[in-house]
Design a protein around this motif. Structure first.
Motif, short mmCIF file in Angstrom:
data_model
loop_
_atom_site.label_atom_id
_atom_site.label_comp_id
_atom_site.label_asym_id
_atom_site.label_seq_id
_atom_site.Cartn_x
_atom_site.Cartn_y
_atom_site.Cartn_z
N THR A 1 0.87 -1.25 0.11
CA THR A 1 -0.03 -0.18 -0.08
C THR A 1 1.03 1.15 -0.08
OG1 THR A 1 -0.04 0.03 2.20
CG2 THR A 1 -2.03 -0.96 1.17
N THR A 2 0.60 2.17 -0.83
CA THR A 2 1.04 3.49 -0.91
C THR A 2 0.53 4.42 -0.33
OG1 THR A 2 0.64 3.82 -3.25
CG2 THR A 2 2.87 2.72 -2.86
N LEU A 3 0.95 5.43 0.26
CA LEU A 3 0.02 6.55 0.96
C LEU A 3 0.01 7.63 -0.36
CD1 LEU A 3 1.37 6.89 4.36
CD2 LEU A 3 -0.77 5.92 3.70
N PRO A 4 -1.17 8.37 -0.34
CA PRO A 4 -1.06 9.40 -1.49
C PRO A 4 0.07 10.57 -0.87
CG PRO A 4 -3.13 9.42 -0.06
CD PRO A 4 -2.42 8.28 0.26
N ARG A 5 0.37 10.96 -1.83
CA ARG A 5 1.52 12.26 -1.71
C ARG A 5 0.59 13.53 -1.60
NH1 ARG A 5 6.65 11.64 -5.45
NH2 ARG A 5 7.59 9.38 -4.84
N LYS A 6 1.19 14.30 -0.50
CA LYS A 6 0.63 15.59 -0.18
C LYS A 6 1.22 16.48 -0.97
CE LYS A 6 0.53 19.00 3.22
NZ LYS A 6 0.80 19.38 4.63
N GLU A 7 0.63 17.31 -1.63
CA GLU A 7 1.11 18.30 -2.42
C GLU A 7 2.04 19.46 -1.71
OE1 GLU A 7 -0.96 20.06 -5.99
OE2 GLU A 7 -2.59 19.00 -5.33
N THR A 8 3.05 19.81 -2.43
CA THR A 8 3.82 20.70 -1.69
C THR A 8 3.65 22.14 -2.51
OG1 THR A 8 5.42 19.22 -0.82
CG2 THR A 8 6.11 21.46 -1.03
N TYR A 9 3.41 23.17 -1.95
CA TYR A 9 3.15 24.19 -2.71
C TYR A 9 4.29 25.18 -2.24
CZ TYR A 9 -1.84 22.86 -2.97
OH TYR A 9 -2.73 22.40 -3.22
N VAL A 10 4.92 26.09 -3.10
CA VAL A 10 6.01 26.94 -3.19
C VAL A 10 5.48 28.31 -3.31
CG1 VAL A 10 8.21 27.63 -4.08
CG2 VAL A 10 7.62 25.12 -4.11
N TYR A 11 5.84 29.34 -2.49
CA TYR A 11 5.07 30.68 -2.66
C TYR A 11 6.57 31.56 -2.30
CZ TYR A 11 2.44 34.65 -1.52
OH TYR A 11 1.75 35.83 -1.62
N THR A 12 6.37 32.62 -3.32
CA THR A 12 7.50 33.75 -3.08
C THR A 12 6.69 34.81 -2.19
OG1 THR A 12 8.44 33.17 -5.06
CG2 THR A 12 8.79 35.49 -4.04
N LEU A 13 7.15 35.10 -1.05
CA LEU A 13 6.77 35.93 0.06
C LEU A 13 7.33 37.24 0.05
CD1 LEU A 13 4.50 36.45 2.16
CD2 LEU A 13 6.34 35.57 3.79
N THR A 14 6.57 38.15 -0.43
CA THR A 14 7.22 39.72 -0.36
C THR A 14 6.82 40.19 0.87
OG1 THR A 14 7.86 39.61 -2.87
CG2 THR A 14 7.80 41.90 -1.69
N ILE A 15 7.44 40.82 1.67
CA ILE A 15 7.24 41.61 2.90
C ILE A 15 7.57 43.15 2.77
CG2 ILE A 15 7.15 41.80 5.36
CD1 ILE A 15 7.93 38.73 5.35
N GLU A 16 6.57 44.07 2.67
CA GLU A 16 6.91 45.46 2.56
C GLU A 16 7.31 46.18 3.98
OE1 GLU A 16 7.30 46.78 -0.45
OE2 GLU A 16 6.47 45.09 -1.36
N LYS A 17 8.05 46.77 4.12
CA LYS A 17 8.39 47.48 5.28
C LYS A 17 6.80 48.14 6.04
CE LYS A 17 11.31 51.07 7.43
NZ LYS A 17 12.15 52.03 7.17
#
Length: 136
Positions: free
Chosen positions: A62-78
């Motif tokens: 049995t194989t477990l379903p893979r969890k999707e990995t999300y990638v995000y570019t976070l820009t934080i302003e001052k």
């Protein structure tokens, strides 16, 4: 004073010896095992070992379903508020709950330590890892 300490030690030794004898007599009892009892234990052990092997084989198949990995570019302003950052991370599916991330920042006194910049974060990062990255 020495005599009192020696008497106390002797009393403890005596009480421990009595307790050990009582324990051995009442709780250890007859430890003799019959051949029939031994064979039953061995049969049960073999049965359990077979079941364990069967479960191991099933687990491999049995194989477990893979969890999707999300990638995000976070820009934080001052001057950007931590709650706005948390909401964006939640909308990008990086974190499950914005409030829990804010609570983490507050608990660890990192709310004011967030630094402006651009960061790459992923959904498999913990709150600690994200916080460490955006507070450098």
């Amino acid at each position: 004073m020495r005599n009192i300490t020696r008497a106390f030690s002797a009393g403890i030794l005596f009480a421990t010896t009595i307790l050990a004898i009582v324990y051995h007599v009442y709780y250890m009892g007859d430890t003799h095992v019959t051949k029939q009892q031994y064979e039953l234990v061995i049969a049960e052990r073999n049965k359990l070992a077979d079941e364990l092997e069967k479960l191991k084989k099933e687990k491999k198949n049995t194989t477990l379903p893979r969890k999707e990995t999300y990638v995000y570019t976070l820009t934080i302003e001052k001057g950007e508020a931590s709650r706005d950052i948390a909401k964006r991370l939640e909308q990008a599916r990086i974190i499950d709950d914005a409030q829990s991330f804010l609570t983490y920042l507050d608990t660890h006194q990192l709310t004011r330590a967030v630094r402006p910049g651009t960061y790459i974060v992923t959904s498999d990062m913990s709150h600690e890892q994200i916080a460490r990255q955006i507070t450098k």
